[in-house]
Structure formats: structure tokens, C-alpha cells
Design an enzyme around this catalytic site. Structure first.
Site, PDB file in Angstrom:
ATOM      1  CG  HIS A 150      -3.521  15.104  -7.358  1.00  0.00           C
ATOM      2  ND1 HIS A 150      -2.569  14.331  -6.745  1.00  0.00           N
ATOM      3  CD2 HIS A 150      -4.593  14.287  -7.564  1.00  0.00           C
ATOM      4  CE1 HIS A 150      -3.042  13.107  -6.572  1.00  0.00           C
ATOM      5  NE2 HIS A 150      -4.256  13.055  -7.061  1.00  0.00           N
TER       6      HIS A 150
ATOM      7  CG  HIS B   3       6.457   3.721  15.365  1.00  0.00           C
ATOM      8  ND1 HIS B   3       7.819   3.475  15.299  1.00  0.00           N
ATOM      9  CD2 HIS B   3       6.316   4.931  15.968  1.00  0.00           C
ATOM     10  CE1 HIS B   3       8.476   4.482  15.864  1.00  0.00           C
ATOM     11  NE2 HIS B   3       7.589   5.373  16.271  1.00  0.00           N
TER      12      HIS B   3
END
Length: 765
Positions: free
Chosen positions: A701, A658
Site C-alpha cells: 500500500h 486459534h
């Protein structure tokens, strides 16, 4: 009084381990070569601490990747996909878990508490067959002993190990990881038995999860675990080390009530309120390892203040039971200030890197024992006074501008739905638009050019020409791959935070102030010593140059204020939010100049917003309020047609979704592939998100190249929970750490997957 170091940096003063690891991974050197570099570094570290007078010197804090992965290896908790068949875990299996390999992906990587250090998350379930599979802790203790140094072997504590783990794929998410305690404790007992046989007199268990908001069941697990280990630990002095925050009253009572424990390590820098718990009651006859020297920042310790704190504690604990210590491992700081030949003397006098902190810890211990080094303390006091009074620290205009921000909201005037409509009319992007996160591979040639320019070996004209050629190469490649929104590849930047800090006032820079982030990845955090402002535009020239090379939208690439803050060594003489507001105003100036220069898409990375979230839930609200506000400040003044992107990576975002929505960005790109697509679960659970979003479709990665089908499958999973018109397709993060031989096919497959899905969506209408 004795002294103690919780842990020490692993890379070495000139990143020796980094280069040894990369040489080994590239098959340019042998395992024996890598082990020799590691052994030389460990020997130097132990000797340095012994020579400084440290009594309790740690071993087994040196790692080839991270300490949690070391614990996973010790416990033999290797996921089946890596094909490990038992026995001692070797480099092939170890690095496959960390980095993946040609056939299987790596394990999830996430942030170590609220730091920029990462660890590999253990994947556990009821069917894991634990076994003693790595003797590293015992081997390193014996290695140090053979060099004449008696160390304190350090292990990740059993309860923290389980609390930092996750249920493996296919295991119910409700599975209780703590139910595995009876399965892993026998292995801890084996390790303890071998350490005792080798002559160890102390052992340190790192249990940092004790500082989190734990329920009674989780706290009970600590009590049960150490009660079970009590007989095995008999004859050893046992230190339980905590760090990064205050302990709750319940956690403190649990800690000091553990059976078989001799000593407690407390962070008294970030956990100042814990001192009140010690004053209210400390068990008689036990040791307190008082973490008064900051292990996470590079400011010289205020020795007079720390000595006063230790004197107060001595009155409670007793002279023989108090140990001066660092607040946490020093792996979060740079290695040695001696290597900094370009810092001016005034700023240098304000600093202490790991090597200097070792000296500070011992100086405090000696002072409390009545052997105070008066000259050392006097020089320290002079440096503290210099920093407080230096005119270079304070800029009155900046302070007034930042103070004026408080109480205002700083939002764009139009809602995101209307802005996206306006932007689409201008940008005319296809469904499932493709982009990358910013950086492209940093070639040896590119690094040479930057290095020579900094050393004044080539002219500015030659440097600009070389960077322009690199940008043209990156732009042409993206057009060839048919990527929709381009980036300039950031060839002028070695590190995103360092690059911006170099152009902002109030920052200082090191030459060798490297800190490990994960594996061989090192960063060189800037030092924020004073008020921050932007003297002149920073990226406008490069972004507009790149835009002139293509008709496609070119993203302006900036680092957001919260990330600059969290990835710097921050001044500790004012609240962090005040520094962040100052940085936000500087970035706001840059955003508006980019817009004036015709850049219609601007990415303001906030990769570290989640990272800075306090460890206690009670403190989340205040942090998120000023962090989100800082981001909105940067772009509240742009037109509706200017599309603002942001990027976040390698954290669990579900609990702050949120706040992410409240940032009010037009598009957010976010790490997804290496966290087992946890991000998508918040949308499955009903969270509505109306802005553009690009959950990463492959892990950058790892050197592994994903297939078109694999990426298309990931996009399909996203389309099951996200609206088609808001979904973007992009990698997890920037491509700086990869090679072009990996980047080109991976991006080609990514674009092909997006086109495949577009065709399927069109035919389904």
C-alpha cells in the site's frame, strides 16, 4: 424536534477527491488544485444538508486520508522518521505518514472497528512532544460559516484517540497510552478556545471506544478527561458521540456522568439494547441524539418503526431534548441514489444512500414535531411491504440447502500435515516458495477494455482476446521473475467482491455506489438483497486459460464467503450467518469445478474474516464458529493433493489465531509488514502452527520499493519463530493499486531475498 448527521462521505458522488488525490500524488496537479476540489466538495455537502433542513451539520469530518491521522496532525504527534521540524503540518508530512515515501515506511494501517474503512494508527510514547500543529478543525468551521452554514465541529475524542494508538517502536509494549492524557488535553483546550472565538456553539467529540469492553481504569480516563476539559468547554454545547454497538451499563453510566457534556449520541441500530439503558434512566435536561437511521447500510429506513422508537424516547427525554440522527457517520455508505440509473425501480425503492438518509433523518424529526409528510411515509411503507413480499428475494431450494448445513462440521478428511506431504509430491516446490496474493496492476488500458465491454462498445470476442493477452503478459513476467506459484493477475476483475457478486444470484450492483476504504482507495460494495446461489462457473475459464500458459502451478483465485459478506451491503431481513452459509455453498461449487479443470492450487481469500468480529468479546465465539465453518464448507470436498490457500490483511489476528488454525487451510498468506510484525509475536509466545504460512514481506500500500536486504531481514525474523518447511514468501496483499514500475523491482527483490535465504539455509546444513 431537530436533526443531526454524525458525518458524511468525503469522496463525492463521482469520486472527485480520489482523482484529485491521485493526480496530486503523481505530481500532475498542485496542492492548490487538490484544496480547490476539497473545498468544492465540502461546500456542496454543507449546502445539501442545510437545504434538507438538518440543524446539526458536522464540519471537520472531511479528510484527505482519515480522521485519526487528522487528529495526529492536530496534536503534532509526528514520528521522528518523517523529519518534521514543527509548524503547521503540510501535505508532504501528512501523506508521508499515510503512504510512506522513498526513504521511510508508512505508519501502520488497520481497520476502523468492524468496518472496511481503515485508519493510520498513531505511534506514541513518553517522549512525544505534542503541539498544536494543524488548525484544520477551526479552518473548516470558519469556511462553513463564511458560506452561511453554522456547523458542529467534530473531533476524535481524546480518550478514544489514545485507546486507538499503539506504543511507538522502542517504547515498552506495557507503556500506558492513557498516561499521555495530561499532555494532549492542553492542545484540545487550544482548539476549543479557537472554536469558541470563531463563534461555534456546539462541538462533537467522537468517542466510539466507549462501546468496547473497557476496564474501570479506561472508563475512569473518560471521567478525568472531561472533568479537565469542563472549564474550557464552558459556554459550548458538548455532544459525545458513540457508535457501532451497545454500551455496557458501566460505560453508559460513565457517559451520562461526564462533566460539561450537554448531549449523548447513541447508535440505536446496532445498539438496540442501549434503549433499555435510556429507559432505565436518562439525565434530566440533557439532549439525546438518537441514531435511528443506519449509517452503515443502504436499506431505506423503516420510518414507521423509527418514528415509534423516537416517540418512546421522547416520553423519557422530552420533546425539546430529542434529536433524530444517523447511527454513525455516513462515510460507510454510498453517496447518492440519484446517480444510479441502471438499478431497476423495485430494488431502487428499497434503498437509501447518504443523500437519501439525510432526507430520512429530517423527515423523522419533522414527523415527531407534528409535521409528518404523509406522502413520503406512505411511499416508504409501500417500499417496505414490497421488499418483504417480493418473490425475487426468496429461493426455497437455497434456504433448504443452507439450513441443512447446521450441526455438521464440514472438514477435510485428512489432517493438514498429510495433505502438505501429498501436495509437495505433486507441486515439487522449493524451500521458501514464492507467490503473490492475486491481483497485478490495473493499467489504464485494461480499465478501458473492461469499461468498453460493459458499455457494449467492443465485442465479447475482442474483450476475451484483450484479457488473454493481459494474462499472458502477467504469466510471462512471473516466469521471468522466477516466482514459484503463479497467479493470473485478475485482469477481468475491477474489484474482487464485486466480480463474484455480479455472477451470483441475489446480488444487485451500482454504477456509482463507491465507498472509501482508505486514502483514495474506493470500493463499490454489491448489495445482497435475496437468497444467494451460483448459476454457472465464474472463474474456471480464466484460471484454466492461465494454467495452459505455464508449467508452473497456477492459483485459482476466489473470494471467500465471509469476505463477500463483510464487504457487501448485506440484507438486514435475516441473520448474517444464514446469508454467509448460502454464499459458502456457491463458492463450494466453484472450488470443485476448478479442481475438475486441473487447478491444483486454489486461494479462497478471507481478507475480512477478522473485520467482522463483533466488538464485544461475549459475541466473538458465535461469530467465529459460523465464519470458520463457512470457510471450511467451501473446500471440504477437494482431494488431498489440491492445495487450499487463504489470505487475510490489515487486522490484529493474534486474538483469533486459534480460529485461523481451525479454518484448516493448507497455506495462509497474511499481512505482517505494516502492523509492525505483530503477527509473529503469537508464534514467539508458543502457538504451534503446522500449515503453510506467508507473513507478508513488504507493504504494497506504499509506493516504496524495499531492497533485497530489507526483505531478507524480514524473512530471517520469520525463520526465528516459524519452521522453514512451512514458510512462504509473498507481498502483504494484492498488487492492483501499484504501478508496474514499482511492482517489478519489488518482486524481483523479493525473489532474490528468498533465493539468498535458500542458499544460506543449504550451506548451514
Amino acid at each position: 424536534m431537530a436533526s443531526h448527521i454524525v458525518g458524511y462521505p468525503r469522496m463525492g458522488p463521482k469520486r472527485e477527491l480520489k482523482f484529485a488525490l491521485e493526480s496530486f500524488w503523481d505530481k500532475k496537479s498542485s496542492a492548490e488544485d487538490l484544496q480547490k476540489v476539497a473545498a468544492d466538495l465540502r461546500s456542496a455537502i454543507w449546502k445539501q444538508m442545510a437545504d434538507a433542513g438538518i440543524k446539526y451539520i458536522p464540519s471537520n469530518t472531511f479528510s484527505y486520508y482519515d480522521q485519526v491521522l487528522d487528529a495526529t496532525s492536530m496534536l503534532g504527534a509526528v514520528p521522528p522518521r518523517y523529519g518534521w521540524n514543527g509548524g503547521e503540518i503540510g501535505f508532504d508530512t501528512y501523506f508521508s505518514m499515510a503512504r510512506g515515501n522513498a526513504s521511510v515506511p508508512a505508519m501502520e494501517m488497520t481497520k476502523w472497528f468492524d468496518t472496511n474503512y481503515h485508519f493510520i494508527v498513531p505511534e506514541l510514547g513518553p517522549d512525544v512532544n505534542f503541539s498544536y500543529a494543524s488548525h484544520k478543525a477551526v479552518d473548516e468551521y470558519k469556511e462553513a460559516k463564511s458560506l452561511g452554514v453554522d456547523t458542529v465541529p467534530v473531533l476524535v475524542g481524546p480518550v478514544s484517540y489514545l485507546l486507538l494508538s499503539k506504543p511507538a517502536k522502542g517504547v515498552e509494549k506495557t507503556f500506558s497510552l492513557l498516561s499521555l492524557l495530561p499532555k494532549i488535553l492542553p492542545i484540545y483546550k487550544e482548539v476549543i478556545s479557537e472554536l469558541k472565538a470563531a463563534g461555534a456553539s456546539w462541538i462533537q467529540f467522537d468517542e466510539p471506544t466507549l462501546v468496547l469492553d473497557l476496564d474501570s481504569h479506561q472508563l475512569q480516563a473518560f471521567t478525568s478527561a472531561y472533568a479537565d476539559l469542563e472549564s474550557a468547554l464552558s459556554g459550548l454545547n458538548v455532544l459525545i458521540e458513540t457508535y457501532f454497538a451497545d454500551l455496557t451499563t458501566k460505560a453508559y453510566k460513565t457517559l451520562v456522568g461526564l462533566k460539561g457534556v450537554t448531549a449523548y449520541g447513541l447508535d440505536l441500530v446496532r445498539g438496540t439494547q442501549t434503549i433499555d439503558l435510556v429507559k432505565a434512566g436518562f439525565p434530566e435536561g440533557k439532549y439525546l441524539f438518537a441514531g435511528v437511521v443506519d449509517g452503515r447500510n443502504i436499506w431505506a429506513n423503516d420510518l414507521a418503526s423509527s418514528l415509534s422508537t423516537l416517540q418512546q424516547l421522547e416520553a423519557i427525554v422530552g420533546k425539546d431534548k430529542l434529536v433524530a440522527s444517523t447511527s454513525c457517520s455516513l462515510l460507510h455508505t454510498a453517496v447518492d441514489l440519484v446517480n444510479e440509473t441502471k438499478l431497476d425501480d423495485e430494488i431502487k425503492s428499497w434503498l437509501a444512500f447518504a443523500a437519501q438518509k439525510v432526507v430520512e433523518v429530517n423527515a423523522l424529526a419533522k414527523a415527531l414535531a407534528g409535521q409528518k409528510d404523509e406522502a413520503f411515509f406512505a411511499a416508504n411503507a409501500a417500499a417496505q411491504a414490497s421488499r418483504k413480499s417480493s418473490p425475487r428475494v426468496t429461493n426455497e431450494a437455497v434456504q433448504k440447502a443452507a439450513a441443512a448445513l447446521k450441526g455438521s462440521d464440514h472438514r477435510r478428511a485428512t489432517n493438514v500435515s498429510a495433505r502438505l506431504d501429498a501436495q509437495q509430491k505433486k507441486l515439487n516446490l522449493p524451500v521458501l516458495p514464492t507467490t503473490t496474493i492475486g491481483s497485478f496492476p490495473q493499467t489504464l488500458e485494461l480499465r478501458r477494455v473492461r469499461r468498453e465491454f460493459k458499455a457494449n462498445k467492443i465485442s465479447e470476442e475482442d474483450y476475451v482476446k484483450a484479457i488473454k493477452e493481459e494474462i499472458k503478459k502477467v504469466v510471462d513476467l512471473q516466469e521471468e521473475l522466477d516466482i514459484d506459484v503463479l497467479v493470473h493477475g485478475e485482469p477481468e476483475r475491477n474489484d474482487m467482491v464485486e466480480y463474484f457478486g455480479e455472477q451470483l444470484s441475489g446480488f444487485a450492483f451500482t454504477v456509482n455506489g463507491w465507498v472509501q476504504s482508505y486514502g483514495s482507495r474506493c470500493v463499490k460494495p454489491p448489495i445482497i438483497y435475496g437468497d444467494v446461489s451460483r448459476p454457472k462457473p465464474m472463474t474456471v475459464f480464466w484460471s484454466s486459460t492461465a494454467q495452459s500458459m505455464t508449467q508452473r502451478p497456477m492459483k485459482g483465485m476466489l473470494t471467500g464467503p465471509v469476505t463477500i459478506l463483510n464487504w457487501s451491503f448485506v440484507r438486514n431481513d435475516q441473520p448474517r450467518f444464514e446469508t454467509c452459509y448460502q454464499i459458502a455453498l456457491a463458492i463450494k461449487d466453484e472450488v470443485e469445478d476448478l479442481e475438475k479443470a486441473g487447478i491444483n492450487v486454489i486461494q479462497i481469500d478471507e481478507a475480512a474474516l477478522r473485520e467482522g468480529l463483533p466488538l464485544r468479546k461475549s459475541e466473538h465465539g458465535f461469530y467465529l464458529k459460523w465464519a470458520v465453518h463457512s470457510f471450511r464448507i467451501t473446500n471440504c470436498g477437494v482431494q488431498d493433493t489440491t492445495q487450499i490457500h487463504t489470505h487475510m490483511c490489515y487486522s490484529n489476528f493474534n486474538d483469533i489465531i486459534h480460529s485461523i488454525i481451525d479454518m484448516d487451510a493448507d497455506v495462509i498468506t497474511i499481512e505482517n509488514s505494516r502492523s509492525d510484525e505483530k503477527l509473529l509475536s503469537v508464534f514467539r509466545e508458543g502457538v504451534k502452527y503446522g500449515a503453510g504460512i506467508g507473513p507478508g514481506v513488504y507493504d504494497i500500500h506504499s509506493p516504496r520499493i524495499p531492497s533485497t536486504e530489507e526483505i531478507a531481514d524480514r524473512i530471517d525474523k520469520m525463520l526465528a519463530v516459524l519452521e522453514t518447511n512451512i514458510l512462504w514468501v509473498n507481498p502483504d496483499c494484492g498488487l492492483k493499486t501499484r504501478k508496474y514500475a514499482e511492482v517489478k523491482p519489488a518482486l524481483n527483490n523479493m525473489v532474490a531475498a528468498a533465493k539468498l535465504l535458500r542458499t544460506q539455509l543449504a550451506s548451514a546444513k
